[in-house]
Write a protein that holds these residues in place. Sequence first.
Motif, mmCIF file in Angstrom:
data_model
loop_
_atom_site.group_PDB
_atom_site.id
_atom_site.type_symbol
_atom_site.label_atom_id
_atom_site.label_comp_id
_atom_site.label_asym_id
_atom_site.label_seq_id
_atom_site.Cartn_x
_atom_site.Cartn_y
_atom_site.Cartn_z
ATOM 1 N N LEU A 27 80.976 22.865 51.323
ATOM 2 C CA LEU A 27 81.103 23.554 50.033
ATOM 3 C C LEU A 27 80.263 24.826 50.007
ATOM 4 C CD1 LEU A 27 81.043 20.520 47.543
ATOM 5 C CD2 LEU A 27 83.002 21.923 48.181
ATOM 6 N N LEU A 28 79.037 24.750 50.508
ATOM 7 C CA LEU A 28 78.181 25.942 50.563
ATOM 8 C C LEU A 28 78.805 27.008 51.466
ATOM 9 C CD1 LEU A 28 74.525 24.535 50.759
ATOM 10 C CD2 LEU A 28 75.540 25.884 48.914
ATOM 11 N N SER A 29 79.352 26.569 52.589
ATOM 12 C CA SER A 29 79.999 27.511 53.514
ATOM 13 C C SER A 29 81.171 28.217 52.839
ATOM 14 C CB SER A 29 80.485 26.783 54.769
ATOM 15 O OG SER A 29 79.415 26.184 55.459
ATOM 16 N N LEU A 30 81.953 27.466 52.067
ATOM 17 C CA LEU A 30 83.098 28.059 51.379
ATOM 18 C C LEU A 30 82.650 29.031 50.287
ATOM 19 C CD1 LEU A 30 85.492 24.970 51.094
ATOM 20 C CD2 LEU A 30 85.708 26.949 52.607
ATOM 21 N N VAL A 31 81.546 28.716 49.610
ATOM 22 C CA VAL A 31 80.998 29.653 48.619
ATOM 23 C C VAL A 31 80.648 30.973 49.292
ATOM 24 C CG1 VAL A 31 79.020 30.123 47.112
ATOM 25 C CG2 VAL A 31 80.142 27.894 47.028
ATOM 26 N N VAL A 32 79.975 30.885 50.450
ATOM 27 C CA VAL A 32 79.603 32.084 51.204
ATOM 28 C C VAL A 32 80.849 32.857 51.645
ATOM 29 C CG1 VAL A 32 78.574 32.889 53.379
ATOM 30 C CG2 VAL A 32 77.383 31.180 51.983
ATOM 31 N N ILE A 33 81.852 32.126 52.149
ATOM 32 C CA ILE A 33 83.084 32.752 52.643
ATOM 33 C C ILE A 33 83.805 33.495 51.525
ATOM 34 C CG2 ILE A 33 85.422 32.237 53.452
ATOM 35 C CD1 ILE A 33 84.122 30.031 55.211
ATOM 36 N N TYR A 34 83.999 32.847 50.383
ATOM 37 C CA TYR A 34 84.742 33.479 49.291
ATOM 38 C C TYR A 34 83.968 34.649 48.696
ATOM 39 C CZ TYR A 34 87.982 29.560 49.546
ATOM 40 O OH TYR A 34 88.906 28.655 49.986
ATOM 41 N N PHE A 35 82.651 34.521 48.612
ATOM 42 C CA PHE A 35 81.832 35.625 48.115
ATOM 43 C C PHE A 35 81.956 36.830 49.058
ATOM 44 C CE2 PHE A 35 77.836 38.019 47.968
ATOM 45 C CZ PHE A 35 77.764 38.310 46.612
ATOM 46 N N ALA A 36 81.836 36.585 50.361
ATOM 47 C CA ALA A 36 81.916 37.671 51.349
ATOM 48 C C ALA A 36 83.296 38.321 51.336
ATOM 49 C CB ALA A 36 81.599 37.130 52.744
ATOM 50 N N SER A 37 84.349 37.497 51.237
ATOM 51 C CA SER A 37 85.713 38.055 51.283
ATOM 52 C C SER A 37 86.006 38.905 50.051
ATOM 53 C CB SER A 37 86.747 36.929 51.409
ATOM 54 O OG SER A 37 86.828 36.176 50.214
ATOM 55 N N LYS A 38 85.575 38.439 48.871
ATOM 56 C CA LYS A 38 85.859 39.185 47.643
ATOM 57 C C LYS A 38 85.009 40.452 47.551
ATOM 58 C CE LYS A 38 89.284 37.193 46.235
ATOM 59 N NZ LYS A 38 90.520 37.974 46.438
ATOM 60 N N MET A 39 83.739 40.357 47.906
ATOM 61 C CA MET A 39 82.874 41.544 47.872
ATOM 62 C C MET A 39 83.398 42.602 48.837
ATOM 63 S SD MET A 39 80.365 41.525 45.700
ATOM 64 C CE MET A 39 79.174 42.656 46.422
ATOM 65 N N GLY A 40 83.678 42.194 50.065
ATOM 66 C CA GLY A 40 84.180 43.129 51.072
ATOM 67 C C GLY A 40 85.543 43.686 50.706
ATOM 68 N N GLY A 41 86.433 42.800 50.255
ATOM 69 C CA GLY A 41 87.777 43.226 49.890
ATOM 70 C C GLY A 41 87.783 44.201 48.725
ATOM 71 N N GLU A 42 86.963 43.919 47.705
ATOM 72 C CA GLU A 42 86.891 44.802 46.541
ATOM 73 C C GLU A 42 86.343 46.175 46.914
ATOM 74 O OE1 GLU A 42 87.750 44.646 43.280
ATOM 75 O OE2 GLU A 42 88.830 42.807 43.733
ATOM 76 N N LEU A 43 85.293 46.202 47.712
ATOM 77 C CA LEU A 43 84.696 47.478 48.125
ATOM 78 C C LEU A 43 85.707 48.330 48.893
ATOM 79 C CD1 LEU A 43 81.098 46.376 49.183
ATOM 80 C CD2 LEU A 43 81.708 47.844 47.264
ATOM 81 N N CYS A 44 86.428 47.687 49.832
ATOM 82 C CA CYS A 44 87.410 48.434 50.620
ATOM 83 C C CYS A 44 88.576 48.903 49.746
ATOM 84 C CB CYS A 44 87.922 47.580 51.778
ATOM 85 S SG CYS A 44 86.789 47.530 53.181
ATOM 86 N N ALA A 45 89.013 48.078 48.828
ATOM 87 C CA ALA A 45 90.118 48.462 47.950
ATOM 88 C C ALA A 45 89.739 49.680 47.104
ATOM 89 C CB ALA A 45 90.499 47.292 47.041
ATOM 90 N N ARG A 46 88.471 49.755 46.694
ATOM 91 C CA ARG A 46 88.013 50.858 45.848
ATOM 92 C C ARG A 46 87.863 52.169 46.615
ATOM 93 N NH1 ARG A 46 86.322 48.773 40.870
ATOM 94 N NH2 ARG A 46 86.311 46.494 40.879
ATOM 95 N N ILE A 47 87.717 52.081 47.937
ATOM 96 C CA ILE A 47 87.632 53.314 48.730
ATOM 97 C C ILE A 47 88.912 53.528 49.546
ATOM 98 C CG2 ILE A 47 85.114 53.339 48.844
ATOM 99 C CD1 ILE A 47 85.256 52.114 51.614
ATOM 100 N N ASN A 48 89.983 52.868 49.064
ATOM 101 C CA ASN A 48 91.322 53.076 49.627
ATOM 102 C C ASN A 48 91.443 52.645 51.090
ATOM 103 O OD1 ASN A 48 93.951 53.801 48.986
ATOM 104 N ND2 ASN A 48 93.753 55.825 49.910
ATOM 105 N N LEU A 49 90.800 51.532 51.421
ATOM 106 C CA LEU A 49 90.939 50.919 52.741
ATOM 107 C C LEU A 49 91.575 49.544 52.566
ATOM 108 C CD1 LEU A 49 87.527 51.776 54.488
ATOM 109 C CD2 LEU A 49 89.778 52.698 55.054
ATOM 110 N N PRO A 50 92.243 49.017 53.609
ATOM 111 C CA PRO A 50 92.867 47.689 53.498
ATOM 112 C C PRO A 50 91.814 46.615 53.181
ATOM 113 C CG PRO A 50 93.660 48.828 55.457
ATOM 114 C CD PRO A 50 92.530 49.642 54.918
#
Length: 450
Positions: A27-50
């Motif tokens: 469960l802790l690992s999944l919390v880390v995974i989802y946090f990392a994926s959303k933070m990274g994904g949001e940042l890239c989406a905002r600077i027009n990267l996949p």
Amino acid sequence: MPYFQPFLLNAPAGEAVEPSMVLASVLLSLVVIYFASKMGGELCARINLPPVLGELVGGVLVGVSAFGLLIFPESGLQASDSLIIKFLEATAGLSPEAAPALFATQSEVISVLAELGVVILLFEIGLESDLQELIKVGPQAAVVAVVGVVAPFAAGTAGLVFFFGIDTIPAIFAGAALTATSIGITAKVLAELGQLTTKEGQIIIGAAVLDDVLGIIVLAVVASLAKTGEVEIVSTIWLIISAGTFLVGAIIVGRLLSPLFVSLVDGMQTRGQLLTVSIVFAFVLSYIATVIQLEAILGAFAAGLILAETSKRGELEEQVLPIADLFVPIFFVCVGAKTDLSVLNPAVPSNREGLVIAAFLIVVAIVGKVITGFTVFGQEQLNKLAIGVGMIPRGEVGLVFAGVGSASGALSESTEAAIIMMVILTTFVAPPFLRIVFKESDAVAESEQV
């Protein structure tokens, strides 16, 4: 609660691990995974990267290269290196004696979930693909795939032998690692760019699927060569026949049985019948592919292609999306987390030779795939550069080659480091490059219309 008992059977000897502790670590690992994926994904989406690039970068930050939150035993690390394990020791009463077994079990569970994620991703990609269009572009995709395997393999192997004096078998292993294409990464980017159903997108997907089949055959041949010193002709021929038979046979039989699938779903009255039956079908084909020594993702992709031909396609695409959103990020974050950027450090003596070899492999890896797009003759309207760029990322597939080569003892530290660096760079540069080449193509098309 014996949920994780199968995983505990293979855990290192030591104090027994409570199943509840395994659940807590996952469960802790999944919390880390989802946090990392959303933070990274949001940042890239905002600077027009996949966004998928952000998921990979997020995985790097939480993995072995940075914070050490999500690490795996195959990286050569121990339980004491994992911040999640340390957190459990501090907050949940985990004993140091039980930590190694928990670390191994947690890593295995997360790895299985990541594999499940890529299976679901390829099932989703199959649903979004057009079988008729794939058949139309089949000859072009086959040419792209064959050139994409032969060109980098031949150039990489010959260059390592003649320019760097590397022994033949390690050179062949490194050359083989250049043949792979990560269909998961490319398909995700194409879907995000809205290019998956274009002719270029279908050629890339078709070629990547064939690349995967050819890559499995190449890996089997090279692994046999490293182990016995000779190529097992019979097993190689069997792989080729089984791969072709499976893909063609699954699609033909699946299309014949698709009316039965629709009537079965329509006759059921329980909730989620369409999604459940479809996922079962995908898992069955994935299982068959695994049993005959192919990749599970090929079975999932074939299942998606078959079900995309039914009247349930639109409804199923909507229902699969939340399942994909749940599992697919685990795969991409894990790919990033397992990426060890320390191999890029020139201060480490063993890395210096690897950096030089890596520079050569990277050039061959990029050029050897980019040229594939220009092998599609007679269709000037195609974005041939985009096709070539779409074949660049090696992703987890290239790491498999490096892992098999390392396990067999065929690769030196410098050669293994060079392969890993090549995989890292091609995986991370392809998504932004794809966005650029497709954007330029769209701009040219708009100017021509004006």
